[in-house]
Structures are given as C-alpha cells and as structure tokens.
Design an enzyme around this catalytic site. Structure first.
Site, PDB file in Angstrom:
ATOM      1  N   GLU A   1      15.459 -21.148  21.342  1.00  0.00           N
ATOM      2  CA  GLU A   1      14.760 -19.920  20.925  1.00  0.00           C
ATOM      3  C   GLU A   1      15.389 -19.394  19.657  1.00  0.00           C
ATOM      4  O   GLU A   1      16.580 -19.605  19.432  1.00  0.00           O
ATOM      5  CB  GLU A   1      14.939 -18.821  21.996  1.00  0.00           C
ATOM      6  CG  GLU A   1      14.408 -19.179  23.347  1.00  0.00           C
ATOM      7  CD  GLU A   1      14.995 -18.293  24.457  1.00  0.00           C
ATOM      8  OE1 GLU A   1      15.784 -17.371  24.156  1.00  0.00           O
ATOM      9  OE2 GLU A   1      14.653 -18.549  25.616  1.00  0.00           O
TER      10      GLU A   1
ATOM     11  N   LYS B   1      17.311 -16.746  17.450  1.00  0.00           N
ATOM     12  CA  LYS B   1      18.211 -15.652  17.788  1.00  0.00           C
ATOM     13  C   LYS B   1      17.750 -14.431  17.009  1.00  0.00           C
ATOM     14  O   LYS B   1      17.940 -14.330  15.796  1.00  0.00           O
ATOM     15  CB  LYS B   1      19.660 -16.001  17.450  1.00  0.00           C
ATOM     16  CG  LYS B   1      20.615 -14.910  17.909  1.00  0.00           C
ATOM     17  CD  LYS B   1      22.042 -15.422  17.956  1.00  0.00           C
ATOM     18  CE  LYS B   1      22.970 -14.440  18.641  1.00  0.00           C
ATOM     19  NZ  LYS B   1      23.045 -13.146  17.980  1.00  0.00           N
TER      20      LYS B   1
ATOM     21  N   ASP C   1      17.260 -10.774  15.514  1.00  0.00           N
ATOM     22  CA  ASP C   1      18.228  -9.844  14.963  1.00  0.00           C
ATOM     23  C   ASP C   1      17.762  -8.415  15.231  1.00  0.00           C
ATOM     24  O   ASP C   1      17.126  -7.788  14.401  1.00  0.00           O
ATOM     25  CB  ASP C   1      18.360 -10.108  13.456  1.00  0.00           C
ATOM     26  CG  ASP C   1      19.782  -9.922  12.977  1.00  0.00           C
ATOM     27  OD1 ASP C   1      20.629  -9.546  13.815  1.00  0.00           O
ATOM     28  OD2 ASP C   1      20.023 -10.125  11.791  1.00  0.00           O
TER      29      ASP C   1
ATOM     30  N   TYR D   1      14.022 -12.469  26.564  1.00  0.00           N
ATOM     31  CA  TYR D   1      14.654 -13.787  26.526  1.00  0.00           C
ATOM     32  C   TYR D   1      15.412 -14.157  27.801  1.00  0.00           C
ATOM     33  O   TYR D   1      16.003 -15.232  27.861  1.00  0.00           O
ATOM     34  CB  TYR D   1      15.557 -13.945  25.305  1.00  0.00           C
ATOM     35  CG  TYR D   1      16.606 -12.854  25.124  1.00  0.00           C
ATOM     36  CD1 TYR D   1      17.590 -12.652  26.080  1.00  0.00           C
ATOM     37  CD2 TYR D   1      16.600 -12.060  23.992  1.00  0.00           C
ATOM     38  CE1 TYR D   1      18.535 -11.672  25.916  1.00  0.00           C
ATOM     39  CE2 TYR D   1      17.546 -11.069  23.817  1.00  0.00           C
ATOM     40  CZ  TYR D   1      18.513 -10.886  24.784  1.00  0.00           C
ATOM     41  OH  TYR D   1      19.446  -9.908  24.620  1.00  0.00           O
TER      42      TYR D   1
ATOM     43  N   LYS E   1      24.291 -20.626  14.339  1.00  0.00           N
ATOM     44  CA  LYS E   1      24.011 -19.645  13.286  1.00  0.00           C
ATOM     45  C   LYS E   1      23.556 -20.301  11.985  1.00  0.00           C
ATOM     46  O   LYS E   1      23.994 -21.395  11.652  1.00  0.00           O
ATOM     47  CB  LYS E   1      25.282 -18.839  12.988  1.00  0.00           C
ATOM     48  CG  LYS E   1      25.786 -18.006  14.151  1.00  0.00           C
ATOM     49  CD  LYS E   1      24.816 -16.886  14.451  1.00  0.00           C
ATOM     50  CE  LYS E   1      25.466 -15.659  15.005  1.00  0.00           C
ATOM     51  NZ  LYS E   1      26.237 -14.825  14.179  1.00  0.00           N
TER      52      LYS E   1
ATOM     53  N   CYS F   1      20.080  -7.343 -29.885  1.00  0.00           N
ATOM     54  CA  CYS F   1      20.116  -8.572 -29.098  1.00  0.00           C
ATOM     55  C   CYS F   1      21.522  -9.166 -29.105  1.00  0.00           C
ATOM     56  O   CYS F   1      22.118  -9.330 -30.168  1.00  0.00           O
ATOM     57  CB  CYS F   1      19.122  -9.569 -29.682  1.00  0.00           C
ATOM     58  SG  CYS F   1      19.253 -11.210 -28.960  1.00  0.00           S
TER      59      CYS F   1
ATOM     60  N   CYS G   1      21.055 -12.609 -31.350  1.00  0.00           N
ATOM     61  CA  CYS G   1      20.671 -12.670 -32.770  1.00  0.00           C
ATOM     62  C   CYS G   1      20.792 -11.324 -33.471  1.00  0.00           C
ATOM     63  O   CYS G   1      20.496 -11.220 -34.657  1.00  0.00           O
ATOM     64  CB  CYS G   1      19.259 -13.208 -32.908  1.00  0.00           C
ATOM     65  SG  CYS G   1      17.999 -12.017 -32.424  1.00  0.00           S
TER      66      CYS G   1
ATOM     67  N   CYS H   1      14.008  -8.601 -26.983  1.00  0.00           N
ATOM     68  CA  CYS H   1      14.579  -8.841 -28.304  1.00  0.00           C
ATOM     69  C   CYS H   1      13.408  -9.041 -29.251  1.00  0.00           C
ATOM     70  O   CYS H   1      12.473  -9.777 -28.950  1.00  0.00           O
ATOM     71  CB  CYS H   1      15.460 -10.085 -28.265  1.00  0.00           C
ATOM     72  SG  CYS H   1      15.689 -10.851 -29.874  1.00  0.00           S
TER      73      CYS H   1
ATOM     74  N   CYS I   1      15.469 -15.775 -33.060  1.00  0.00           N
ATOM     75  CA  CYS I   1      16.549 -15.625 -32.079  1.00  0.00           C
ATOM     76  C   CYS I   1      16.859 -16.973 -31.430  1.00  0.00           C
ATOM     77  O   CYS I   1      15.982 -17.603 -30.834  1.00  0.00           O
ATOM     78  CB  CYS I   1      16.129 -14.611 -31.019  1.00  0.00           C
ATOM     79  SG  CYS I   1      17.332 -14.444 -29.681  1.00  0.00           S
TER      80      CYS I   1
HETATM   81  S1  IVH Z   1      20.527 -14.804  25.488  1.00  0.00           S
HETATM   82  C1  IVH Z   1      23.556 -15.129  28.422  1.00  0.00           C
HETATM   83  N1  IVH Z   1      18.645 -15.212  23.716  1.00  0.00           N
HETATM   84  O1  IVH Z   1      22.293 -12.126  20.970  1.00  0.00           O
HETATM   85  C2  IVH Z   1      22.972 -15.052  27.091  1.00  0.00           C
HETATM   86  N2  IVH Z   1      20.288 -13.552  23.278  1.00  0.00           N
HETATM   87  O2  IVH Z   1      25.185 -12.728  21.158  1.00  0.00           O
HETATM   88  C3  IVH Z   1      22.600 -13.684  26.713  1.00  0.00           C
HETATM   89  N3  IVH Z   1      19.949 -12.377  21.173  1.00  0.00           N
HETATM   90  O3  IVH Z   1      23.218  -9.537  23.105  1.00  0.00           O
HETATM   91  C4  IVH Z   1      21.745 -13.557  25.579  1.00  0.00           C
HETATM   92  N4  IVH Z   1      18.130 -13.450  20.563  1.00  0.00           N
HETATM   93  O4  IVH Z   1      21.018  -9.268  21.891  1.00  0.00           O
HETATM   94  C5  IVH Z   1      19.748 -14.512  24.045  1.00  0.00           C
HETATM   95  N5  IVH Z   1      16.897 -15.655  22.246  1.00  0.00           N
HETATM   96  C6  IVH Z   1      17.998 -14.953  22.584  1.00  0.00           C
HETATM   97  C7  IVH Z   1      18.516 -13.954  21.752  1.00  0.00           C
HETATM   98  C8  IVH Z   1      19.677 -13.276  22.140  1.00  0.00           C
HETATM   99  C9  IVH Z   1      18.988 -12.495  20.240  1.00  0.00           C
HETATM  100  C10 IVH Z   1      21.093 -11.446  21.097  1.00  0.00           C
HETATM  101  C11 IVH Z   1      21.220 -10.588  22.310  1.00  0.00           C
HETATM  102  C12 IVH Z   1      22.625 -10.750  22.799  1.00  0.00           C
HETATM  103  C13 IVH Z   1      23.292 -11.391  21.649  1.00  0.00           C
HETATM  104  C14 IVH Z   1      24.344 -12.338  22.156  1.00  0.00           C
END
Ligand code: IVH
Length: 675
Positions: A118, A120, A122, A230, A319, A413, A416, A431, A437
């Site tokens: 999935e 991650k 933000d 999630y 990451k 400039c 030039c 310029c 130039c």
């Molecule tokens: S699973 C046991 N899935 O990342 C695992 N976390 O560093 C618990 N987060 O606090 C989290 N996307 O806020 C999981 N697809 C995803 C996520 C996710 C973002 C965040 C979440 C968590 C932090 C963990």
C-alpha cells in the site's frame, strides 16, 4: 563504562533539539525543519545511545513516540496499541527485512511470501470505533497508547461513514487509517489563505494533523480532508477474513474508504516492482506519500511474527528519497537565458534531495525572490519533486545570520553590461543586449544544436561557451564554417572528436522545415507550433512572407506568437543568417502548402491517443494530428489507423495490439507528419 563529557554533551544537545522540533511539530503544528532533518537528528541520537547505552534516560525522545496530548481534548486509551513501522531506505534493507521474516517463520529462501502493498499516506493516523455499525469515537494515535478524543472532528469528514453498510460487521469494530488532505485541496486552501493574508500550511500532513486538532468542529469541516483505512484494531463479536488484503476489501464493502492503489505482491521482487510503479506515479497521485508499506498478508503469519518494541515484525515502510532538504545559500547569481530573461539562481551547498545531488536551485524571477526573501548565508528548504527543477521552497528565518542584505535585481546584464529592463506588467526582467550579449548568443546556439532542433551530436554546452567567448561563433551560420583543424586545437578536443563533430555538423544539414523553424529560436515558437507552421506553409519562403492575420489561422498560433514570428522575419540580420545557413548547405524537403488541413499528410487517417507522451499534452497531440489532416477519436476499433501511445498506456494499447492497429510513439508521429 564511562562516557566522555563531549559525548554526553552531544547527546544532550541532540535531545534538546529533537524536543524543540517535537514541540514545534506536535504541539504547535508549525514545524521548523523538513522531516528528513528531524529523522537525521533522531538517527544520530539512536546511534549514539546504541553505542553508549549508559546515556539512555527514560526521558530521551527515543524512548517514546510522539508527545503528550494537549489538555483541551479528552484522552482515549487504545486497547491495542497503535504501532509505528520500521523503515527501509534501500532494496538491500528490504531484502534484510524479508530475510528476517523468512527466518523467523522457518521458511525456505525460495518461498514467495505474499505481501499486501500500500502507499504510505502522508497524513495523520486515526482510530475509528464502530459499535453495532455506528461511529461512536474517533481518536488520534497520540503516543500509541494514549490518544486524543477527536470524535467531534472526525464526524465532519465525509469520507468517514457515520454508520456502516450491511449487517455482517463485528459488534465492536475499530478501524484504523490515515486522515489526509489531498494535494488539490491543500493547494486551494493555501491559495485562499494566502489571498486573505492568513497562515498557510507547510505540507499536507501538517494540514491534516492541524485540522484534526481543532477545538471547533466547524473549522475542521471547512478543511478538505479525506481518509483511507489501512487496518483493523479491535474486532469483537463478529468475523473477519484471514488475510490483510481481504480485510481491507471487506472494509470497503462496509462503506469505508480504502486506498485504490493497494495491491497484493509476491516476494521481494514483487515489492520492488510495486515500489517502482508507485514511485513513477507519485507526482500524479492526488495525495502525498512518503513511501510504500508492505505487510505480510496472512494474519496467521502476522501473529506468529509478533512485534518488537513498537513496530510489527510483519510490516515495513519502504521510503522514497526525501523531496525536501535543508541547505545553505552560498550565493545568489543572475543567469541570462536565450531570450535575455534574467533569472535569479541560488548557488547552494550541495545536498542530496529527491534522489539527486542539488547545488543550484531556481528562484524563478525577481518577484519570487523578493517574496521569499532569500539571502546569501540563509538556511533554506530545497524541494525537488519528480523531474521538476529544484527550487527554494522557503527560508528558515530563525537561522538567518546577522547583517544579511536583500538581493536586488542588477541594473545591467552580468554578462554583457547592457541595460536590464522590465516591461510593464511582465514578471520577467530581460537583458536588452540581444545577440550582442554572449550569454544570449550561447543559449541561442545551444538551442540550435539541441536534439529536437538541428540535433548536432557532440556539440556540448562547454564547447559552445568556449567558441562564443572567443567570438568564433556569433550566429548559428558560423557553426558550418568551423574547420577540423581549428576544432582539434581547442581544449579537451582531440583530432578524433574534432572529426566526429565535423561529421555530425555535416549530417545535421539535412533536416526538416519543422526542425529548422524550431531551431531558429523564435520566442514563443515551440516544437509543436513550428511543426504546425511547417505543415501549413510547406516552404520557408511562404512562412517569411506570411502576414500576421494568416498566421493566426493556424491552431496554436495566437496574436502574441504571430507578432513574434512577424517581428523575427522582419529583422534583416535574421534573414541574413538564414540565407547563409542555406548557402552552407542546410536543406530540407519543401512541399506544397497545406492551407486546409484536409490535404495534410495525415488526411483520411484515424488516430487514437493514450498514455502520457513525453512532450505533448493530450490536447496538443490532438491539435498536432488535426493540423496535419488526421482525425482523432476516443476508442480503438477496426477503423483506427494508428494508436499514439505514451507511458502508462493501458487497455487501449492491448486492444490495438489485438486488432493489429499500428502503434506509434510521439517521435514516430512526428516523423509521419514531416515525411
Ligand atoms: S500500517 C502496524 N499502513 O505510518 C502497522 N500505516 O509509521 C501500523 N501510515 O502511524 C500502520 N500509510 O499513520 C500503515 N498504508 C499504511 C499507512 C500507514 C500511512 C502511517 C500511519 C502510522 C505510520 C507508521
């Protein structure tokens, strides 16, 4: 073991810095530094404590996650702790994770374990408690054990159902997920705030976290928040499937929003492919991510693996390189472009950001520079997202040294010495030296030899600058008078490379009218416009003779472009250069004008466009085809003559292949039009 004063001081300093940033970030929602900088401090402290365990004290920031909840909210005890995730930054680190999983499960090396993958997200983690299908409580993660009660706020988020659909859900169900602010909503919100003179959000995560921590739910309701679930925490009095991915699908059936980019993959190779695919699409996703997460899909295996401190052994975050970093401004210089535009550029202490080392960042124009007030000596946040050129996002004012000065637009400039002028209503200062130039000349020449123009291979920027500096190159025509002898005497040029260059100069003489027009570097005339003009007029003489009114008849040519073209061919010295170029042998096939597109080179042909093309947008590609007489339709059928396919082409491409329809990329399309 005793530890030197210097080392314990270092640890104390790091802790104080981290505490300060925690406070800024968690308590005030006003982070001072990018995450990468915070992570670095944390990693440095962790490393130090690992080496000298006597340094560890219960109050070290490494000994707890997050900060104490602010007192105005009620607190919520998480029955099952809300965990965090371990990180992998490289493929090797991912491989090690996979290894550890297999070892612990006593599985063979070649077992292709199934992972749920999935993005991650933000944003900010939330826990949503449903009793008999009704949302009764929303909570933040807090320190993982104790969170804040934000029920009144989560109820305002439309993505979160107040009641679940169906009836087969557990009587007590805790859904966990990420609340986030989509990029578009974030931008719109910030634009509005800026216009109203209010405070803007630093990033979408900060926006989500800040919005959830409002005391007044009306304020939260005004924020464009979204949520993807999630995982599941508590589930009592009911049944859940036995795999993570199936649980997520089940949540969706109960009406809960889940991420559409989730997937199920096999082994490390599957994970790496997913990482790459999502990475390639990262900038086009509607929400911000900082990595992807892989979770062992089987709950049974998850249970067997268990946890270590605050993170599960069965999941890891992989990451992406940080898109923002801190560095220092060593100088602010002004660059002169092909059209004379004078652009401020920050020279930076080199820093690794967005996957490359950056030592220059554009400041766009003098207004931008003044708005951000970037000064020499400043510590700044540099941002590089995707393939976008790096820019200075903002200055960390707290770190500004004493006695700095505001940067001013130079009056003359830097190359030039001609006057620098700024027309009324224009953001760009230019310029006024024109081809007098050296900078403008060099840029014009670089453009002339570039791949999409005359395509003279091996004619590098350094070489052009050298030849411009000695006045050997004044106009593009001079290129064709260069001799093997003089080239081989230049710095970094042997006889072999001189020979090679002369050969590519010769080869470039046979070109197309479209390339030639583009190579001239007429302001506002890009590759597509040049191609449109070439097809329309067929012969250079016709283009030179065209009136502004006629030019306006071409798709893509507006009044500004028409005026620029007319002005260019109105200059005697430009016509001189063109006639010299032709004298030296630059040539292209001329054709009859296609004054109405019906007789164009693509007339009678039916096209479909799919995927992302390297330079043309969908609309530009459509105009380009129509200008040459082709027809563009939306679906691939037996009648389709050509499918123009770019990156991430999907079902249309497979259909075309099935029906034996010819597939072109953008380059092949251009060749088809100009041949
Ligand atoms: S699973 C046991 N899935 O990342 C695992 N976390 O560093 C618990 N987060 O606090 C989290 N996307 O806020 C999981 N697809 C995803 C996520 C996710 C973002 C965040 C979440 C968590 C932090 C963990």
């Amino acid at each position: 073991m005793s530890v030197s004063d210097a080392i314990s001081n270092k640890a104390r300093m790091l802790r104080n810095q981290i505490r300060h940033h925690n406070y800024q970030y968690h308590a005030l929602d006003d982070p001072e530094v990018p995450d990468a900088e915070y992570d670095r401090l944390m990693r440095e402290l962790l490393a130090l404590e690992e080496e000298y365990p006597v340094l560890i004290s219960p109050d070290s920031p490494t000994q707890r996650v997050g900060d104490t909840p602010i007192s105005a909210f009620g607190t919520v005890q998480h029955e099952l702790p809300m965990l965090s995730l371990g990180n992998a930054f490289t493929a090797d680190e991912l491989q090690e994770f996979h290894r550890r999983v297999l070892d612990r499960l006593e599985l063979d090396d070649d077992v292709d374990l199934t992972y749920a993958a999935e993005p991650k997200l933000d944003g900010a983690a939330v826990s949503l408690l449903y009793e008999d299908g009704v949302l009764v409580r929303g909570a933040t993660r807090g320190d993982g054990t104790t969170g804040e009660d934000i029920t009144h706020n989560v109820r305002t988020i439309e993505a979160i159902p107040l009641k679940l659909l169906g009836s087969d859900y557990p009587a007590r169900l805790e859904v966990r997920g990420e609340v986030f602010m989509p990029k578009a909503g974030f931008d719109a919100y910030n634009d509005k705030a800026r216009a109203a003179g209010e405070k803007t959000f630093v990033n979408p995560r900060n926006a989500a976290a800040g919005s959830l921590r409002q005391l007044d739910p009306k304020l939260t309701a005004e924020r464009p928040l979204d949520m993807y679930a999630y995982s599941v925490g508590i589930a009592r009095g009911g049944h859940l499937p036995s795999g993570h991915s199936e649980i997520i699908d089940q949540l969706q059936e109960w009406g809960i929003k889940v991420c559409p980019e989730r997937s199920v993959v096999n082994g490390v190779n599957g994970c790496l492919k997913y990482y790459k695919d999502i990475g390639a699409r990262r900038d086009r996703l509607s929400y911000e991510i900082d990595g992807v997460v892989y979770k062992v899909d089987s709950l049974e295996l998850q249970k067997e693996l268990g946890f270590v401190s605050r993170a599960p052994r069965w999941a890891i975050a992989h990451k992406y390189p940080a898109q923002e970093e801190l560095t220092e401004v060593e100088a602010v210089e002004f660059q002169v472009g092909r059209t004379g535009a004078v652009t401020p550029v920050a020279r930076l202490k080199p820093v690794f950001v967005g996957g490359v080392t950056v030592s220059n960042a554009t400041l766009h124009n003098i207004d931008e520079l003044h708005r951000k007030d970037v000064r020499v000596g400043d510590t700044v946040i540099v941002r590089r997202a995707g393939d976008v050129i790096p820019e200075v996002a903002r200055v960390i004012l707290d770190r500004r040294p004493q006695r700095t000065r505001r940067v001013q637009l130079p009056k003359t400039c830097p190359v030039c010495d001609s006057r620098v002028a700024r027309e009324a209503g224009e953001t760009v200062a230019r310029c006024t030296g024109g081809l007098f130039c050296a900078a403008q000349r060099a840029e014009a020449l670089k453009h002339f030899v570039s791949r999409r123009a005359l395509d003279i291979e091996g004619f590098g920027a350094k070489l052009i600058e050298q030849l411009v500096a000695t006045d050997r190159l004044k106009t593009p025509a001079d290129i064709f008078q260069l001799t093997r002898e003089e080239l081989s005497e230049l710095e970094r040029m042997g006889e072999k490379s001189a020979d090679k260059l002369i050969r590519s100069i010769d080869a470039s003489k046979s070109t197309t009218l479209a390339r030639f027009l583009f190579a001239l570097g007429i302001r506002e005339v890009g590759e597509t416009t040049a191609a449109g003009i070439a097809v329309h007029y067929g012969k250079l003489a016709n283009v030179v003779a065209a009136t502004e009114e006629e030019l306006l008849g071409i798709t893509d040519v507006g009044p500004v472009v028409a005026a620029r073209i007319k002005a260019f061919f109105g200059e005697e010295h430009n016509l001189d250069v063109i006639s010299r170029l032709r004298d030296y042998g630059v040539n292209w096939p001329e054709s009859e004008p296609v004054l109405d597109a019906e007789n164009g080179p693509l007339s009678g042909k039916i096209f479909v466009i799919t995927g992302t093309l390297p330079t043309l947008t969908r609309d530009e590609a459509k105009d380009f085809i129509q200008d040459a007489g082709g027809k563009v339709t939306g679906t691939v059928s037996r009648k389709t003559d050509f499918l123009v396919a770019g990156e991430s082409a999907g079902s249309k491409l497979s259909k075309a292949e099935k029906l034996n329809v010819s597939v072109l990329d953008e380059a092949a399309l251009r060749t088809l039009v100009s041949s």
